[in-house]
Each structure stands twice: as structure tokens, then as C-alpha cells.
Scaffold this active site. Structure first.
Site, PDB file in Angstrom:
ATOM      1  N   GLN A  11       0.824  -1.204   0.000  1.00 49.81           N
ATOM      2  CA  GLN A  11       0.000   0.000   0.000  1.00 49.81           C
ATOM      3  C   GLN A  11       0.866   1.265   0.000  1.00 49.81           C
ATOM      4  O   GLN A  11       1.873   1.334   0.694  1.00 49.81           O
ATOM      5  CB  GLN A  11      -0.889  -0.009   1.246  1.00 49.81           C
ATOM      6  CG  GLN A  11      -2.127   0.852   1.133  1.00 49.81           C
ATOM      7  CD  GLN A  11      -3.235   0.364   2.055  1.00 49.81           C
ATOM      8  OE1 GLN A  11      -3.342  -0.819   2.314  1.00 49.81           O
ATOM      9  NE2 GLN A  11      -4.066   1.257   2.529  1.00 49.81           N
ATOM     10  N   SER A  91       4.497  -6.055   3.204  1.00 48.98           N
ATOM     11  CA  SER A  91       3.129  -6.047   3.738  1.00 48.98           C
ATOM     12  C   SER A  91       2.220  -6.844   2.810  1.00 48.98           C
ATOM     13  O   SER A  91       2.461  -8.010   2.557  1.00 48.98           O
ATOM     14  CB  SER A  91       2.651  -4.598   3.933  1.00 48.98           C
ATOM     15  OG  SER A  91       1.396  -4.563   4.566  1.00 48.98           O
ATOM     16  N   LEU A  92       1.173  -6.199   2.245  1.00 49.47           N
ATOM     17  CA  LEU A  92       0.231  -6.951   1.417  1.00 49.47           C
ATOM     18  C   LEU A  92       0.899  -7.473   0.147  1.00 49.47           C
ATOM     19  O   LEU A  92       0.384  -8.371  -0.520  1.00 49.47           O
ATOM     20  CB  LEU A  92      -0.995  -6.103   1.089  1.00 49.47           C
ATOM     21  CG  LEU A  92      -0.917  -5.116  -0.065  1.00 49.47           C
ATOM     22  CD1 LEU A  92      -1.457  -5.716  -1.343  1.00 49.47           C
ATOM     23  CD2 LEU A  92      -1.709  -3.865   0.249  1.00 49.47           C
ATOM     24  N   ARG A 116      -9.169  -8.792   4.075  1.00 50.30           N
ATOM     25  CA  ARG A 116      -8.121  -8.281   4.960  1.00 50.30           C
ATOM     26  C   ARG A 116      -8.244  -6.766   5.105  1.00 50.30           C
ATOM     27  O   ARG A 116      -8.187  -6.212   6.200  1.00 50.30           O
ATOM     28  CB  ARG A 116      -6.760  -8.667   4.378  1.00 50.30           C
ATOM     29  CG  ARG A 116      -5.520  -8.132   5.097  1.00 50.30           C
ATOM     30  CD  ARG A 116      -4.280  -8.576   4.298  1.00 50.30           C
ATOM     31  NE  ARG A 116      -3.010  -8.273   4.961  1.00 50.30           N
ATOM     32  CZ  ARG A 116      -2.314  -7.165   4.770  1.00 50.30           C
ATOM     33  NH1 ARG A 116      -2.777  -6.219   3.963  1.00 50.30           N
ATOM     34  NH2 ARG A 116      -1.151  -6.998   5.386  1.00 50.30           N
ATOM     35  N   HIS A 206      -0.490  -3.084  10.845  1.00 48.17           N
ATOM     36  CA  HIS A 206       0.583  -3.876  11.455  1.00 48.17           C
ATOM     37  C   HIS A 206       0.785  -3.617  12.946  1.00 48.17           C
ATOM     38  O   HIS A 206       1.730  -4.117  13.536  1.00 48.17           O
ATOM     39  CB  HIS A 206       1.903  -3.711  10.691  1.00 48.17           C
ATOM     40  CG  HIS A 206       1.820  -4.204   9.276  1.00 48.17           C
ATOM     41  ND1 HIS A 206       1.714  -5.538   8.968  1.00 48.17           N
ATOM     42  CD2 HIS A 206       1.771  -3.536   8.102  1.00 48.17           C
ATOM     43  CE1 HIS A 206       1.622  -5.672   7.657  1.00 48.17           C
ATOM     44  NE2 HIS A 206       1.642  -4.474   7.119  1.00 48.17           N
ATOM     45  N   GLN A 255       1.141 -11.531  10.378  1.00 46.89           N
ATOM     46  CA  GLN A 255       1.618 -10.359   9.640  1.00 46.89           C
ATOM     47  C   GLN A 255       0.633  -9.197   9.733  1.00 46.89           C
ATOM     48  O   GLN A 255       1.021  -8.027   9.717  1.00 46.89           O
ATOM     49  CB  GLN A 255       1.841 -10.742   8.171  1.00 46.89           C
ATOM     50  CG  GLN A 255       2.468  -9.645   7.331  1.00 46.89           C
ATOM     51  CD  GLN A 255       1.758  -9.467   6.000  1.00 46.89           C
ATOM     52  OE1 GLN A 255       0.546  -9.250   5.970  1.00 46.89           O
ATOM     53  NE2 GLN A 255       2.499  -9.559   4.924  1.00 46.89           N
TER      54      GLN A 255
END
Length: 316
Positions: A11, A91-92, A116, A206, A255
Site C-alpha cells: 500500500q 506487507s500486502l 483483509r 501492522h 503479519q
């Protein structure tokens, strides 16, 4: 051929028209069609037209970044690109890496990533959470100051601030409740940080405040069959390569509310013999981080036909 890894952005790298550079490449068209079918909406139109504010909504950003990373990957493969020695994602971006490795199909990953995103947004009401990038201060100091601020604020654990993205040696992102993040920014500047920049995000990603979102994600992951990785995937919660499906699921679950250990991921890729790290998807954020983490590594970006050719030449 150089020893190289592919990494996928998360992101923040999204932009209206970010796939336009590929033109009408069949691999991109196929990817957009698959994603649109899985999401029940026209992913291509959303990416091409935006508007920027709609694309920036977490529930849209996460799926479109997945799609953009997978599209670039598929073009690379369709144009005869060699397979990397390993893949990872920020991340994603880890979901894009898992699709590239064959662990998830795009049809599986797109709804998972949307769930998510929606769960993360629901976990903390807009305006009550925050994130900030801390520049020019050692990560261990950032962790210590965040712990001090959290302890000082108390409030039964609702006021928290934590270090959540270790992006490069001079950039650590913090996240938590708005009041705690603001207080930590002041304390970190007093401790020597060059800058403390609030980030334009809608949730404290996170951080431990994302635990309720992670529980929803865990249930969805449990119902999702995973294939064996065809390429090693280095996850960013443990900085580890997992083969077991349940271990991969558990890493994705943790995560969601644990830190992105990107500095260690890049160092781990180097330890595996990697000399070149290629960012697969829109932007050059990870390519820039690579060089700041280790000047001996070569960072490159792959997001249109011109950069595709540059990467091929670089790795030859």
C-alpha cells in the site's frame, strides 16, 4: 544470469493509470479479467479511471496493488523472463509473492486481500488510529521510545504506539492510536529523529490494534487451500521461508498485526546469494530501499515495457 529475487510493493505505491504503460498486453488483460471476476467488479476500470480518492480507500488499494504486482509478474513470465531465486513482498505485497510462487491463485488472493482490507478498516474507526514515518533515528531507539510512550499513557491498552515497518536503516514507521502516535512523534523528535511525518492512511496497519482484523483473516485463510510454493517465498513477519501450508497461513495471520521486517528481509535475500532485487509492480519504493539497506545490492523496478527490457539486460 545474475542471482536475483523479485519483491512486490504494498500500500502506498498505487496510482491511477498504473497499468496503462503495459498497453493491451494479453497477460495484463487476463489478470484484470480474473481479478474482476473474483471481486465482482471491474478492476481495470478502477485502476485506469480512479479517481485517486477511491483508489486510496484501503478496501480498494489492497486488491488493486495485488493485481498490479501479479500483472507485472505475468508479463515478465510471458516475455520469457527467468524465474527468480526467491520472492518476497512488503506487507500486502506478500500476497502477490504467494501468487507468483503458485501458493495462491489470483482468484483466491483477490477476495482474501479485500477481506483483509475491510477487516483492518473495521478494527479501528477512521480518525482514531494513525501512522507516521520516523526518519534519521536508529530503529532500536524508535522501539524504546514507543514502549515508553505506551507505558506512560496506560488507558488499559487502548492507547498504544509501536514500531511496525522497518523500511531501511534510517526509516521506521510507527502506528497505533492517534494520541499515542502524536505523543511518540514529539518524543522521537526530542530523541534525535530528523523528521516525524504523519502518513495519509486510514488505519494503524501492522499494530496490535489490528488483532481483531487478523482473527477474521485467520478464519478465511483456514478455509483456503494452499499449493506448495514453486519459488521460495520469504515472509516478512519471521523473515523465513515456509513450505508447510499451515505455517504459511499462520505467518499471514500474524503479519496483519505484526511488524514488516523489511531491512532483515533484504539482508536475508543477500545471505541467500542474491545480488539483484527487482521490484515487480508500480513505483520504485522498494528499489530505493534496497540501495539504502545495502549499497552492494542492485535494486531495479519493473512496471512497464521499457523497465522490462532494462531488467532483462541488467540480469543477463
Amino acid at each position: 544470469m545474475k542471482n536475483f529475487a523479485f519483491v512486490f510493493p504494498g500500500q502506498g505505491s498505487q496510482a491511477v493509470g498504473m497499468l496503462d504503460g503495459w498497453g493491451d498486453h494479453p497477460a495484463v488483460a487476463q489478470t484484470l479479467q480474473e481479478a474482476s471476476d473474483a471481486l465482482g467488479e471491474d478492476a481495470g476500470r478502477l485502476i485506469h479511471e480512479g479517481p485517486k480518492e477511491v483508489l486510496a480507500l484501503t478496501t480498494n488499494t489492497q486488491p488493486v496493488m495485488l493485481v498490479a504486482g501479479v500483472a507485472a509478474w505475468r508479463v515478465w513470465c510471458a516475455e520469457g523472463g527467468a524465474l527468480p531465486a526467491a520472492v518476497a513482498g512488503h506487507s500486502l505485497g506478500e500476497y502477490s509473492a504467494l501468487v507468483a510462487s503458485g501458493v495462491l491463485t489470483l482468484a483466491q488472493a483477490a477476495p482474501l486481500v479485500r477481506l483483509r482490507a475491510a477487516a483492518m478498516q473495521e478494527a479501528v474507526p477512521v480518525g482514531t488510529g494513525a501512522m507516521a514515518a520516523i526518519l534519521g533515528l536508529d530503529a532500536t531507539k524508535v522501539i524504546a521510545v514507543c514502549a515508553e510512550v505506551t507505558a506512560a499513557m496506560g488507558h488499559n491498552g487502548t492507547e498504544v504506539v509501536e514500531a511496525v515497518n522497518f523500511n531501511d536503516p534510517a526509516q521506521t514507521v510507527i502506528a497505533g492510536s492517534k494520541a499515542a502516535v502524536e505523543k511518540a512523534c514529539e518524543a522521537l523528535k526530542a530523541a534525535g529523529a530528523k523528521r516525524a511525518l504523519p502518513l495519509p492512511v486510514s488505519a494503524p496497519f501492522h499494530s496490535s490494534l489490528m488483532k481483531p482484523a487478523a482473527e477474521k483473516l485467520r478464519a478465511a485463510l483456514a478455509a483456503t487451500p494452499l499449493a506448495a510454493p514453486q519459488i521460495p517465498v520469504l515472509n516478512n513477519i519471521d523473515v523465513a521461508v515456509q513450505q508447510d501450508a499451515d505455517a504459511i497461513r499462520d505467518a499471514l495471520y500474524r503479519q496483519a498485526f505484526g511488524p514488516v521486517r523489511w531491512v532483515e528481509c533484504v539482508q536475508a535475500l543477500k545471505a541467500r546469494g542474491t545480488t539483484h532485487i527487482v521490484e515487480c509492480g508500480p513505483g520504485k519504493v522498494l528499489a530505493g530501499m534496497t540501495k539504502r539497506i545495502d549499497a552492494e545490492l542492485t535494486g531495479a523496478a519493473l512496471y512497464d515495457p521499457a523497465t522490462l527490457n532494462e531488467v532483462k539486460e541488467l540480469l543477463a
